[in-house]
Write an enzyme that holds these catalytic residues in place. Structure first.
Site, PDB file in Angstrom:
ATOM      1  N   GLU A  51      49.477  42.893  56.142  1.00  0.00           N
ATOM      2  CA  GLU A  51      49.935  42.768  57.533  1.00  0.00           C
ATOM      3  C   GLU A  51      51.262  43.490  57.731  1.00  0.00           C
ATOM      4  OE1 GLU A  51      48.989  40.492  55.344  1.00  0.00           O
ATOM      5  OE2 GLU A  51      48.228  38.658  56.281  1.00  0.00           O
ATOM      6  N   ALA A 156      22.868  46.965  29.781  1.00  0.00           N
ATOM      7  CA  ALA A 156      21.997  48.095  30.067  1.00  0.00           C
ATOM      8  C   ALA A 156      20.734  47.910  29.246  1.00  0.00           C
ATOM      9  CB  ALA A 156      22.681  49.403  29.683  1.00  0.00           C
ATOM     10  N   ARG A 186      35.320  48.652  34.913  1.00  0.00           N
ATOM     11  CA  ARG A 186      36.403  48.303  33.975  1.00  0.00           C
ATOM     12  C   ARG A 186      37.759  48.433  34.642  1.00  0.00           C
ATOM     13  NH1 ARG A 186      34.339  51.442  28.506  1.00  0.00           N
ATOM     14  NH2 ARG A 186      32.645  49.995  27.998  1.00  0.00           N
ATOM     15  N   ASP A 202      28.381  48.309  17.364  1.00  0.00           N
ATOM     16  CA  ASP A 202      28.613  49.493  18.211  1.00  0.00           C
ATOM     17  C   ASP A 202      29.998  50.109  18.056  1.00  0.00           C
ATOM     18  OD1 ASP A 202      26.164  48.759  19.122  1.00  0.00           O
ATOM     19  OD2 ASP A 202      26.823  48.107  21.105  1.00  0.00           O
ATOM     20  N   SER A 223      35.000  34.267  16.347  1.00  0.00           N
ATOM     21  CA  SER A 223      35.349  32.972  15.733  1.00  0.00           C
ATOM     22  C   SER A 223      35.835  33.126  14.297  1.00  0.00           C
ATOM     23  CB  SER A 223      34.141  32.033  15.764  1.00  0.00           C
ATOM     24  OG  SER A 223      33.746  31.840  17.104  1.00  0.00           O
ATOM     25  N   GLY A 294      27.552  40.748  23.307  1.00  0.00           N
ATOM     26  CA  GLY A 294      26.130  40.980  23.215  1.00  0.00           C
ATOM     27  C   GLY A 294      25.307  39.794  23.697  1.00  0.00           C
ATOM     28  N   LEU A 297      26.717  36.031  23.032  1.00  0.00           N
ATOM     29  CA  LEU A 297      27.836  35.694  23.913  1.00  0.00           C
ATOM     30  C   LEU A 297      27.336  35.514  25.352  1.00  0.00           C
ATOM     31  CD1 LEU A 297      30.891  35.321  24.375  1.00  0.00           C
ATOM     32  CD2 LEU A 297      31.051  37.799  24.732  1.00  0.00           C
TER      33      LEU A 297
HETATM   34  C1  AOF Z   1      48.685  39.214  48.896  1.00  0.00           C
HETATM   35  N1  AOF Z   1      48.534  40.301  49.708  1.00  0.00           N
HETATM   36  O1  AOF Z   1      48.146  41.243  51.690  1.00  0.00           O
HETATM   37  C2  AOF Z   1      48.067  38.903  51.533  1.00  0.00           C
HETATM   38  C3  AOF Z   1      48.181  37.757  50.675  1.00  0.00           C
HETATM   39  O2  AOF Z   1      53.299  35.789  46.116  1.00  0.00           O
HETATM   40  P1  AOF Z   1      52.931  36.453  47.393  1.00  0.00           P
HETATM   41  O3  AOF Z   1      54.028  36.357  48.414  1.00  0.00           O
HETATM   42  O4  AOF Z   1      52.502  37.894  47.219  1.00  0.00           O
HETATM   43  O5  AOF Z   1      51.706  35.651  48.041  1.00  0.00           O
HETATM   44  C4  AOF Z   1      50.412  35.710  47.508  1.00  0.00           C
HETATM   45  C5  AOF Z   1      49.456  34.902  48.389  1.00  0.00           C
HETATM   46  O6  AOF Z   1      49.556  35.303  49.749  1.00  0.00           O
HETATM   47  C6  AOF Z   1      47.996  35.118  48.019  1.00  0.00           C
HETATM   48  O7  AOF Z   1      47.558  34.236  47.037  1.00  0.00           O
HETATM   49  C7  AOF Z   1      47.282  34.835  49.348  1.00  0.00           C
HETATM   50  O8  AOF Z   1      47.055  33.440  49.483  1.00  0.00           O
HETATM   51  C8  AOF Z   1      48.297  35.232  50.418  1.00  0.00           C
HETATM   52  N2  AOF Z   1      47.968  36.496  51.132  1.00  0.00           N
HETATM   53  N3  AOF Z   1      48.494  38.003  49.380  1.00  0.00           N
HETATM   54  O9  AOF Z   1      48.974  39.373  47.698  1.00  0.00           O
HETATM   55  C9  AOF Z   1      48.243  40.209  51.000  1.00  0.00           C
HETATM   56  N4  AOF Z   1      47.775  38.783  52.846  1.00  0.00           N
HETATM   57 ZN    ZN Z   2      51.155  37.533  53.633  1.00  0.00          ZN
END
Ligand code: AOF
Ligand code: ZN
Length: 360
Positions: A51, A156, A186, A202, A223, A294, A297
């Site tokens: 935002e 796969a 990944r 592998d 383990s 594999g 797991l």
């Molecule tokens: C994000 N990015 O764009 C929005 C989030 O520790 P803070 O301040 O970064 O807050 C993290 C929390 O804020 C996250 O768990 C979520 O609930 C809320 N929104 N977080 O990292 C964003 N809009």
């Molecule tokens: Zn926020």
């Protein structure tokens, strides 16, 4: 129209993939008179929220957000964490209307963000393109609700369901396009995990080999602490984080691994308690784990109810062989009615191969 702007916010959110965990992927778009006047997304963990990034972009363009509408894929936050509350920035910017995709299950936010906006006189519309917004953050939602990482089980196989030939050889089953997609996956997850038999058979590297990709933590469920010191994993452990989960408490046996740069985590008992291992990964902020083999797991995780999604890459080949392995081992279910049933099936092609994906 609302869907169009939210779709744009979703594609912005996607750009943060692989960099925001344990926080969510979030995108935001500011709109006035049907035109986009600012865009933003959450780019990395601890960084500016979407935002505020959209507001910043609007100011950079020399425009005013006053009276504009904000489309955001996740409920704006109202707490101070690594970043100040987004609700305050939205209110200060004199935004008229906010359209929200997903609700935020984070107990610090959960409905309170929406309430703060409404209290400030902003018209809030919830659940806009909600399922598409929710799909962005399945790992975030799962992790914040359970403390465990979202587990993606991938394998796969040939069209006759074999993951290796009777000889045990398995390189390669799928083609290049499918393998490249695995590298993209990944890059998006916090950890990849394999069992010791996969390491012994592998000798995998488990790194992300696409431009700009980042390596996830590599976890071996071992383990008996049998990972060879001359394996690709141990030999590269100084550069790529590598964790051996074992039940060997004799610390003298840990030393060579530690010297090579591995981390060794010891669990009580004879076999690593997978729930305990996942809990400790979740506690370090890993919200998604890709399991790459594999069969034992995979079955152990599945039968313990620890798998959330399955991805089967299927190559248009046939291996045959009654002793050639398939994707899951263990005891299996006794009857068809006991099967693990998947939902939300998605099918995609990668070159000549097909990927079938579904949720548990
Ligand atoms: C994000 N990015 O764009 C929005 C989030 O520790 P803070 O301040 O970064 O807050 C993290 C929390 O804020 C996250 O768990 C979520 O609930 C809320 N929104 N977080 O990292 C964003 N809009
Ligand atoms: Zn926020």
């Amino acid at each position: 129209m609302h869907e169009t702007f939210m779709r744009r916010a979703i594609s912005l959110a996607e750009r943060g993939r692989g960099h925001t965990a344990p926080n969510p992927l979030v995108g935001a778009v500011l709109v006035r008179d049907g035109k986009i006047i600012g865009e933003g997304f959450h780019a990395f963990y601890g960084g500016l929220h979407a935002e505020r990034a959209a507001l910043e972009d609007c100011f950079q363009r020399g425009l005013s957000p006053a009276g504009a509408s904000l489309y955001v894929t996740l409920e704006p936050c109202c707490h101070t964490g690594k970043q100040p509350p987004c609700t305050e920035a939205i209110l200060a910017a004199d935004i008229r209307a906010v359209f929200v995709g997903s609700s935020d299950p984070n107990p610090l936010v959960a409905g309170k963000g929406i309430a703060a906006l409404r209290q400030g006189g902003i018209a809030v519309t919830e659940h806009v393109s909600e399922s598409a917004c929710d799909a962005l953050n399945a790992p975030f939602f799962h992790h914040i609700r359970t403390g465990l990482p979202f587990v993606l089980l991938k394998y796969a196989m040939t069209l006759d369901g074999k993951t290796a030939c009777a000889s045990g050889a398995s390189r390669w089953i799928t083609g290049e396009a499918a393998r490249e997609e695995v590298h993209r996956t990944r890059a998006a997850v916090g950890a990849v995990m394999v069992g010791i038999n996969t390491v012994l058979q592998d000798d995998p590297l488990l790194t992300c080999r696409i431009p700009g990709g980042r390596n996830p933590l590599r976890v071996v469920c071992d383990s008996g602490l049998r990972t060879p010191l001359d394996s690709a994993l141990v030999k590269t452990a100084a550069e790529v984080p590598t964790l051996l989960a074992c039940c060997v408490s004799d610390t003298a046996r840990h030393e060579a691994y530690l010297a090579a740069g591995c981390e060794v985590l010891t669990f009580p008992g004879r076999r690593v308690d997978l729930r305990a291992l996942l809990t400790s990964l979740g506690a370090r902020g890993i919200n998604e784990v890709l399991v790459e083999g594999g069969a034992e797991l995979g079955w152990a995780l599945l039968s313990a109810g620890l798998v959330q999604r399955v991805q089967a890459y299927i190559a248009p080949k046939l291996f045959g062989g009654k002793n050639a392995p398939s994707a899951l081992g263990g005891t299996g279910v006794p009857y068809p009615i006991d099967a693990f049933a998947l939902k939300n099936m998605h099918i995609r092609s990668f070159g000549a191969d097909v990927r079938i994906e579904g949720d548990l």
